[in-house]
Motif scaffolding. Structure first.
Motif, PDB file in Angstrom:
ATOM      1  N   LEU A 444      19.288  20.284  66.483  1.00  0.00           N
ATOM      2  CA  LEU A 444      18.518  19.035  66.476  1.00  0.00           C
ATOM      3  C   LEU A 444      19.431  17.852  66.759  1.00  0.00           C
ATOM      4  O   LEU A 444      19.038  16.911  67.432  1.00  0.00           O
ATOM      5  CB  LEU A 444      17.812  18.862  65.135  1.00  0.00           C
ATOM      6  N   PHE A 445      20.626  17.889  66.218  1.00  0.00           N
ATOM      7  CA  PHE A 445      21.654  16.924  66.614  1.00  0.00           C
ATOM      8  C   PHE A 445      23.021  17.499  66.285  1.00  0.00           C
ATOM      9  O   PHE A 445      23.171  18.362  65.410  1.00  0.00           O
ATOM     10  CB  PHE A 445      21.443  15.538  65.988  1.00  0.00           C
ATOM     11  N   ALA A 446      24.020  17.009  67.007  1.00  0.00           N
ATOM     12  CA  ALA A 446      25.415  17.400  66.800  1.00  0.00           C
ATOM     13  C   ALA A 446      26.218  16.131  66.568  1.00  0.00           C
ATOM     14  O   ALA A 446      26.233  15.231  67.413  1.00  0.00           O
ATOM     15  CB  ALA A 446      25.960  18.176  67.991  1.00  0.00           C
ATOM     16  N   LEU A 447      26.859  16.045  65.434  1.00  0.00           N
ATOM     17  CA  LEU A 447      27.610  14.856  65.049  1.00  0.00           C
ATOM     18  C   LEU A 447      29.101  15.152  65.118  1.00  0.00           C
ATOM     19  O   LEU A 447      29.590  16.074  64.458  1.00  0.00           O
ATOM     20  CB  LEU A 447      27.223  14.423  63.636  1.00  0.00           C
ATOM     21  N   GLN A 448      29.814  14.415  65.945  1.00  0.00           N
ATOM     22  CA  GLN A 448      31.268  14.547  66.030  1.00  0.00           C
ATOM     23  C   GLN A 448      31.869  13.766  64.873  1.00  0.00           C
ATOM     24  O   GLN A 448      32.059  12.557  64.933  1.00  0.00           O
ATOM     25  CB  GLN A 448      31.796  14.023  67.360  1.00  0.00           C
ATOM     26  N   LEU A 449      32.185  14.467  63.806  1.00  0.00           N
ATOM     27  CA  LEU A 449      32.634  13.808  62.585  1.00  0.00           C
ATOM     28  C   LEU A 449      34.130  13.537  62.583  1.00  0.00           C
ATOM     29  O   LEU A 449      34.589  12.498  62.112  1.00  0.00           O
ATOM     30  CB  LEU A 449      32.246  14.671  61.377  1.00  0.00           C
ATOM     31  N   SER A 450      34.906  14.475  63.085  1.00  0.00           N
ATOM     32  CA  SER A 450      36.351  14.362  62.961  1.00  0.00           C
ATOM     33  C   SER A 450      37.029  15.008  64.159  1.00  0.00           C
ATOM     34  O   SER A 450      36.456  15.875  64.829  1.00  0.00           O
ATOM     35  CB  SER A 450      36.820  15.031  61.660  1.00  0.00           C
ATOM     36  N   LYS A 451      38.257  14.579  64.435  1.00  0.00           N
ATOM     37  CA  LYS A 451      39.074  15.229  65.454  1.00  0.00           C
ATOM     38  C   LYS A 451      39.809  16.431  64.878  1.00  0.00           C
ATOM     39  O   LYS A 451      40.438  17.187  65.606  1.00  0.00           O
ATOM     40  CB  LYS A 451      40.082  14.230  66.036  1.00  0.00           C
ATOM     41  N   LYS A 452      39.722  16.579  63.552  1.00  0.00           N
ATOM     42  CA  LYS A 452      40.341  17.711  62.881  1.00  0.00           C
ATOM     43  C   LYS A 452      39.266  18.716  62.473  1.00  0.00           C
ATOM     44  O   LYS A 452      38.078  18.479  62.636  1.00  0.00           O
ATOM     45  CB  LYS A 452      41.128  17.228  61.652  1.00  0.00           C
ATOM     46  N   TYR A 453      39.727  19.828  61.900  1.00  0.00           N
ATOM     47  CA  TYR A 453      38.797  20.881  61.506  1.00  0.00           C
ATOM     48  C   TYR A 453      37.847  20.396  60.405  1.00  0.00           C
ATOM     49  O   TYR A 453      38.205  19.561  59.560  1.00  0.00           O
ATOM     50  CB  TYR A 453      39.559  22.090  60.957  1.00  0.00           C
ATOM     51  N   LEU A 454      36.633  20.972  60.416  1.00  0.00           N
ATOM     52  CA  LEU A 454      35.712  20.850  59.294  1.00  0.00           C
ATOM     53  C   LEU A 454      35.666  22.197  58.599  1.00  0.00           C
ATOM     54  O   LEU A 454      35.388  23.227  59.229  1.00  0.00           O
ATOM     55  CB  LEU A 454      34.318  20.442  59.763  1.00  0.00           C
ATOM     56  N   PHE A 455      35.936  22.198  57.291  1.00  0.00           N
ATOM     57  CA  PHE A 455      36.062  23.462  56.560  1.00  0.00           C
ATOM     58  C   PHE A 455      34.824  23.800  55.731  1.00  0.00           C
ATOM     59  O   PHE A 455      34.618  24.969  55.406  1.00  0.00           O
ATOM     60  CB  PHE A 455      37.285  23.408  55.638  1.00  0.00           C
ATOM     61  N   CYS A 456      34.031  22.809  55.369  1.00  0.00           N
ATOM     62  CA  CYS A 456      32.900  23.084  54.498  1.00  0.00           C
ATOM     63  C   CYS A 456      31.840  22.011  54.685  1.00  0.00           C
ATOM     64  O   CYS A 456      32.156  20.830  54.898  1.00  0.00           O
ATOM     65  CB  CYS A 456      33.356  23.124  53.029  1.00  0.00           C
ATOM     66  N   VAL A 457      30.561  22.416  54.624  1.00  0.00           N
ATOM     67  CA  VAL A 457      29.448  21.484  54.637  1.00  0.00           C
ATOM     68  C   VAL A 457      28.463  21.944  53.572  1.00  0.00           C
ATOM     69  O   VAL A 457      28.278  23.150  53.369  1.00  0.00           O
ATOM     70  CB  VAL A 457      28.786  21.418  56.029  1.00  0.00           C
ATOM     71  N   CYS A 458      27.876  21.001  52.862  1.00  0.00           N
ATOM     72  CA  CYS A 458      27.033  21.344  51.720  1.00  0.00           C
ATOM     73  C   CYS A 458      25.902  20.341  51.604  1.00  0.00           C
ATOM     74  O   CYS A 458      26.131  19.125  51.603  1.00  0.00           O
ATOM     75  CB  CYS A 458      27.869  21.349  50.441  1.00  0.00           C
ATOM     76  N   TRP A 459      24.674  20.855  51.510  1.00  0.00           N
ATOM     77  CA  TRP A 459      23.503  20.002  51.384  1.00  0.00           C
ATOM     78  C   TRP A 459      23.358  19.530  49.937  1.00  0.00           C
ATOM     79  O   TRP A 459      23.606  20.284  49.004  1.00  0.00           O
ATOM     80  CB  TRP A 459      22.247  20.765  51.788  1.00  0.00           C
ATOM     81  N   SER A 460      22.953  18.268  49.750  1.00  0.00           N
ATOM     82  CA  SER A 460      22.720  17.752  48.403  1.00  0.00           C
ATOM     83  C   SER A 460      21.595  18.527  47.733  1.00  0.00           C
ATOM     84  O   SER A 460      20.587  18.840  48.365  1.00  0.00           O
ATOM     85  CB  SER A 460      22.373  16.266  48.471  1.00  0.00           C
ATOM     86  N   PRO A 461      21.711  18.808  46.420  1.00  0.00           N
ATOM     87  CA  PRO A 461      20.637  19.521  45.728  1.00  0.00           C
ATOM     88  C   PRO A 461      19.462  18.625  45.351  1.00  0.00           C
ATOM     89  O   PRO A 461      18.425  19.139  44.915  1.00  0.00           O
ATOM     90  CB  PRO A 461      21.331  20.059  44.469  1.00  0.00           C
ATOM     91  N   VAL A 462      19.590  17.292  45.518  1.00  0.00           N
ATOM     92  CA  VAL A 462      18.531  16.381  45.069  1.00  0.00           C
ATOM     93  C   VAL A 462      18.067  15.407  46.143  1.00  0.00           C
ATOM     94  O   VAL A 462      16.978  14.835  46.021  1.00  0.00           O
ATOM     95  CB  VAL A 462      18.996  15.577  43.824  1.00  0.00           C
TER      96      VAL A 462
END
Length: 551
Positions: A444-462
């Motif tokens: 749906l979308f791709a966000l370029q967050l960093s020029k370095k690695y991304l190791f973890c992504v986690c959705w908020s529980p609330v």
């Protein structure tokens, strides 16, 4: 004649003449003082005189008592208040000359101004049109208020002995009560550390006298611990995956020998490092959970506990490149014959038979536990493995390190719409976060967050519109209601900007977020209400957001 001077001596009772005799005076007889020789004085003794006090006698007879005390003092309270108040100000009067000077200063040369505007009109309109078409500031909002600190660091936890060995925090997990945080120590960089000693540490944040550098429990592990997961309902049980491929379950209430189950090294054990463990509800036994593990050997294995302390394989799956579904929308890739290394997994919160995995080849795959096709080639083991993959999503430009399914559900009769129940996030070494619907291959979308690695992504529980990501630069918090272009808050985990490898929200105390880094520290962040209180119609906002992106 000259005056005679006498000196009195009371103690000896005599008087003596001092000074020269007057001329013609008769001398004293020899042998006696002058006054006696002259017959004027003689020695004598008189009795003492005694005078009684009539005042003391009279006072004693009357037996009077006297005191020194003033009488009672009368007091009264009174207030002083004026009956009326009035504000007054002092202002000098402006002279007529000053008024005339001011009026002269604000006079405008309208003819000259008009001429100037006509000269620059074309250039200004050209620049305005250029700015109007520019996307440089898309997603940015003007903040007219002072920005308060929205995230605070509550605790910085570490185990000095692990830091002395240069070990990294590879995983963090909250227990069922939300009061205990556990972390595993190991290494995620290159090399073989399967024989290096590592640790599992726990801290009870509700304990009085919490010592950030002294864990409540330290478990020595003979191999590097790559991942952790607390049991969803039993607060003292925690499972870990090792670099050696083994799985171990510890009971933190047992300080002597906390190991209660382990796989050992058998034909069913993973042959590569285990990168994620999950407790999965057992469909046959209510209030019971089985342990699931994934590794880079391409296997997804489900384990059951045996009475003799062993973890026995109950069922399993294997990802083989030649059995991955292909899509006409995907770019042509060279599908190999080898197994695809699995790095991460996330189950759907609403369909227990659906899960998403991330693989080293850069893809996220939708899988099903109901799949019956056997995995090829048939690997050895006590249980035949099945091929679970159903759909391959558009890949990242590098290995996928983390996936996270949306925990939010909205009842809808349009099952094919990209409702929040169908959404998941993925991230990887390309520094991008992808928001996917499980129903289509393209993100749906791709966000370029960093020029370095991304190791973890986690959705908020609330919060349906909030998620967190761990990168080589720190922790990033996103609120899609504010911006889809940049993080709402970026947190520096340390002054050295070391990578953050893992993070996890606390589902019981939703304002807490734990993150572990390569320096061997775990930071517990406290989020503000901006990240923990769901806004009105936020679920609808997420669904509308997904629909607009698809259109």
């Amino acid at each position: 004649s000259p005056r005679a001077r006498f000196h009195g001596n009371r103690r000896r009772g005599r008087w003596e003449r001092r000074g020269p005799r007057p001329p013609g005076a008769t001398p004293d007889p020899p042998g006696l003082p002058g006054p006696l020789r002259s017959g004027m004085f003689a020695d004598g003794t008189a009795p003492g005189a005694d005078v009684q006090s009539l005042w003391r006698t009279a006072r004693s007879a009357r037996c009077e008592a006297k005191t020194c005390q003033t009488g009672k003092i009368s007091t009264a309270e009174a207030a002083a208040q004026s009956h009326a108040a009035r504000d007054a100000a002092v202002q000098t009067e402006q002279s007529k000359d000053a008024v005339q000077d001011f009026q002269q200063e604000v006079q405008v040369d309208y003819t000259g101004l008009l001429s100037f505007l006509q000269r620059v009109e074309d250039a200004v309109i050209k620049e305005l049109n250029k700015n109007w078409k520019s996307h440089a500031f898309d997603g940015f909002e003007v903040n007219w208020t002072d920005q308060d600190e929205t995230v605070l660091c509550l605790h910085t936890l570490s185990y000095p002995e692990a830091q002395d060995q240069k070990l990294q925090v590879t995983s963090v997990s909250w227990n069922a009560t939300g009061s205990v945080i556990a972390c595993s120590y190991g290494r995620l960089d290159n090399g073989d550390w399967s024989t290096e000693k590592s640790y599992v540490c726990t801290w009870n944040l509700d304990r009085r006298g919490l010592n950030p550098q002294h864990p409540d429990l330290v478990v020595d592990v003979p191999s590097s611990v790559m991942c952790l997961a607390f049991h969803p309902s039993q607060p003292s049980l925690i499972a870990g995956g090792l670099f050696s491929g083994e799985l171990v379950v510890w009971d933190t209430s047992r300080t002597e020998d906390p190991v209660i189950w382990r796989t050992g090294m058998t034909d069913d054990t993973h042959t590569d490092p285990v990168y994620q463990v999950n407790w999965v509800p057992d469909t046959k036994h209510r209030n019971h959970a089985r342990l699931l593990s994934v590794a880079t050997d391409g296997k997804i294995l489900m384990w059951r506990e045996e009475r003799d302390g062993r973890l026995a394989l109950a069922e399993g799956f294997a990802l083989v490149a030649q059995q991955i579904p292909r899509s006409t929308r995907l770019k042509k890739v060279a599908w190999g014959e080898a197994a695809m290394g699995v790095t991460s997994l996330s189950f759907s919160h609403f369909d227990p038979g659906v899960f998403v995995v991330g693989v080293e080849g850069g893809h996220a795959l939708r899988c099903s536990t109901l799949a019956q096709a056997p995995a090829l080639p048939r690997p050895g083991g006590s249980v035949p493995l099945r091929a679970p993959a159903e759909l391959a999503f558009s890949p990242h430009a590098g290995p996928v390190y983390s996936v996270s399914c949306s925990p939010f559900h909205r009842q809808s009769c349009f099952l094919l719409s990209p409702s929040p129940r169908n959404l998941f996030l993925s991230c990887g070494t390309d520094g991008q976060v992808h928001l996917h619907s499980m129903l289509q291959t393209q993100p749906l979308f791709a966000l370029q967050l960093s020029k370095k690695y991304l190791f973890c992504v986690c959705w908020s529980p609330v919060r349906p519109l909030v998620f967190a990501a761990a990168s080589g630069e720190g922790v990033h918090l996103f609120d899609l209601a504010r911006s889809m272009q940049k993080p709402t808050v970026s947190l520096k985990q340390s002054m050295s900007n070391c990578p953050v490898y893992c993070l996890e929200f606390n589902t019981k105390h939703t304002q807490l977020l734990a993150a572990g880094d390569a320096a061997g520290t775990v930071k517990v962040w406290q989020l503000s209400s901006d990240f923990t209180e769901q806004g009105p119609r936020e679920m609808s906002h997420l669904e509308q957001l997904a629909s607009e992106i698809m259109d």
